[in-house]
Write an enzyme that holds these catalytic residues in place. Structure first.
Site, PDB file in Angstrom:
ATOM      1  N   HIS A   7      -0.903  -4.866   7.594  1.00 34.00           N
ATOM      2  CA  HIS A   7       0.287  -3.913   7.139  1.00 34.00           C
ATOM      3  C   HIS A   7       1.615  -4.693   7.177  1.00 34.00           C
ATOM      4  CE1 HIS A   7       1.626   0.484   7.824  1.00 34.00           C
ATOM      5  NE2 HIS A   7       2.354   0.032   6.855  1.00 34.00           N
TER       6      HIS A   7
ATOM      7  N   ARG B 255      -1.856   4.269   2.396  1.00 36.62           N
ATOM      8  CA  ARG B 255      -2.358   4.818   4.019  1.00 36.62           C
ATOM      9  C   ARG B 255      -3.670   4.584   3.960  1.00 36.62           C
ATOM     10  NH1 ARG B 255       2.087   4.057   5.479  1.00 36.62           N
ATOM     11  NH2 ARG B 255       3.595   5.557   5.540  1.00 36.62           N
TER      12      ARG B 255
END
Lengths: 309, 309
Positions: free
Chosen positions: A272, A224
């Site tokens: 991502h 994250r």
């Protein structure tokens, strides 16, 4: 016949409709699967936190919200959510993450970028150490962190791991709690971040933590964006304390074009894509959980709402 | 006291002297180790094929030549060599090769170069398939090929292997002989070359062989330069049949600056550094073999002079 609402971006339904119908059939579930249902009759919500459903109040008969993502931080504290929430633990996602983390750990270990960039006719004959002499630390020992740590250990890396609460995992020297963080990071040459995003883990990799690592260490973050203090990381790559950081997640995504990470020669931005939920295997997890719920069995991967994951 | 001649480039002696003396002591061998001995009194030669010793005739008492390299092609057919010749099978070299092959297989599998080169602010969200959907073929199932194939299988790749004679290796679907080559290569997306250099293996990866692979396959060659037909490879990367080749070995080394491989965007030249013999572990192998020979036991890793490896 149960009513299943698919609440995610519309392009996801194209990927998931057939795998979900197949998985429902395999579990013997007779379901009315749609992207639009009267909220009052919905039994289950297959959910992506970026869907338009943000108010769960009208779903009065809903027995469970089944998240399509491993991360739940953008739904777990939604005050309208009173239904049980299950995380996605998808073996396809885990396997993809193992491949990505192992690949980038080996890339940095072997110094591949020197050759990928340096096709200039210079015969550079530096040979790297063996993995056994390259200590790795994995922050986060959930499904993903444990699997990645074990894959790296299998390849010969000495692997330490750290988690909030105590764990015991074959092949990984486990540390835990606030007082375990510094010993877990001490002199590590590669650090992999696979922690959930909670108030406790925000900025866990800051200047103090990076100072524990070996000089010239590598940072790999497929977890994250909030886990890293971005300014501290920039200072550390500029000083050489961190030789290179490969980042798959960011505080704002897509990462803005003018963000200094893009242009920095010691930072690789990956959009991502370290791993994602795979429709085939994820649909099986969802169908299995609906079947369990219908049979009165406890949900798999139920989120602990107080812990936030 | 036995006389051991160290016949290799002089800088190697700096790396090997202490590890060899340590290993001899551990095996209880009392040795006079030197880079210069009267040939008539030499008992063993620790040998690198690029040393100045090319005529073995004067070494009339020599009981064995112990190669420092895994490859023996530049010594095995030397007509003056009448002494037994042992290959180097060094676990450090094997482990380094596993790390290098696994790393580059994952690099190509994950499409890493797109991100390593493409730090341009474009958010590219392509996610690769899982390893289970990426068939790999390893040509050569000796110590190195078997270990690399098994490591790739462990990560989830479906692995086929090919060798001259029949083998059976856990986790690898084995093919052998001339008629086994095409089925071994058929539709493979990654091919790894770890064959010895013999007249039979020269140019084994030619246009015909590359045509068996899936379109857009990746070639990884840490074996020997002669295994590939260079012109055929250039044609295949130009046509797109081969998406990318990563080459660690060449017909001429260092690869000349003006060789077309250097400048080709679909070829990565690595300067023969995939793996190398590690002095600590290799010295233990040499000491163990001398001890065996002194005890009248058969040499480990004895070269079959008729097969050439």
């Amino acid at each position: 016949m149960i009513n299943v609402l698919f609440a995610a971006l519309s392009e996801r339904f194209e990927q998931y409709e057939i795998p979900l119908r197949t998985a429902f059939a395999q579990e013997g579930i007779s379901a009315n699967l749609a992207t639009d249902h009267d909220p009052a009759v919905v039994d289950y919500i297959v959910y992506a936190p970026n869907s338009s459903v943000q108010d769960f109040t009208p779903y009065t008969q809903c027995k469970a919200v089944l998240n399509l993502w491993a991360g739940v931080e953008s739904v777990v504290f939604n005050p309208t959510l009173t239904q049980p929430l299950a995380r996605m633990v998808d073996e396809g996602l885990t396997q993809g993450m193992v491949e990505w983390v192992t690949g980038h750990a080996l890339r940095h270990h072997l110094g591949m970028d020197t050759h990928i960039h340096g096709q200039d006719g210079v015969w550079r004959t530096h040979v790297p150490p063996l993995a056994k002499d390259r200590p790795v630390t994995v922050l986060g020992l959930g499904q993903l962190g444990a699997a990645c740590g074990q894959a790296l250990a299998q390849l010969g890396f000495p692997v330490r791991g750290w988690s909030k609460s105590a764990k015991s995992i074959d092949g990984i020297t486990c540390y835990h709690g606030a007082e375990g963080l510094k010993p877990a990071l001490k002199d590590a040459q590669i650090v992999v971040l696979l922690l959930p995003n909670t108030p406790d883990t925000e900025n866990i990799l800051d200047a103090d933590a990076m100072a524990q690592l070996a000089h010239g260490a590598f940072v790999i973050n497929p977890g994250r964006g909030m886990l890293i203090n971005d300014d501290d990381l920039l200072a550390a790559v500029n000083s050489g304390q961190i030789a290179h950081a490969t980042l798959d997640v960011f505080r704002v995504e897509p990462l803005p074009v003018d963000h200094p990470f893009w242009a920095h020669p010691s930072i690789t931005v990956v959009p991502h894509k370290a791993s994602e939920t795979r429709p085939d295997t994820a649909s099986q997890v969802i169908a299995r959980n609906i079947r369990r719920c219908e049979n009165g069995e406890p949900l798999l991967f139920l989120v602990d709402r107080s812990a936030g994951y």
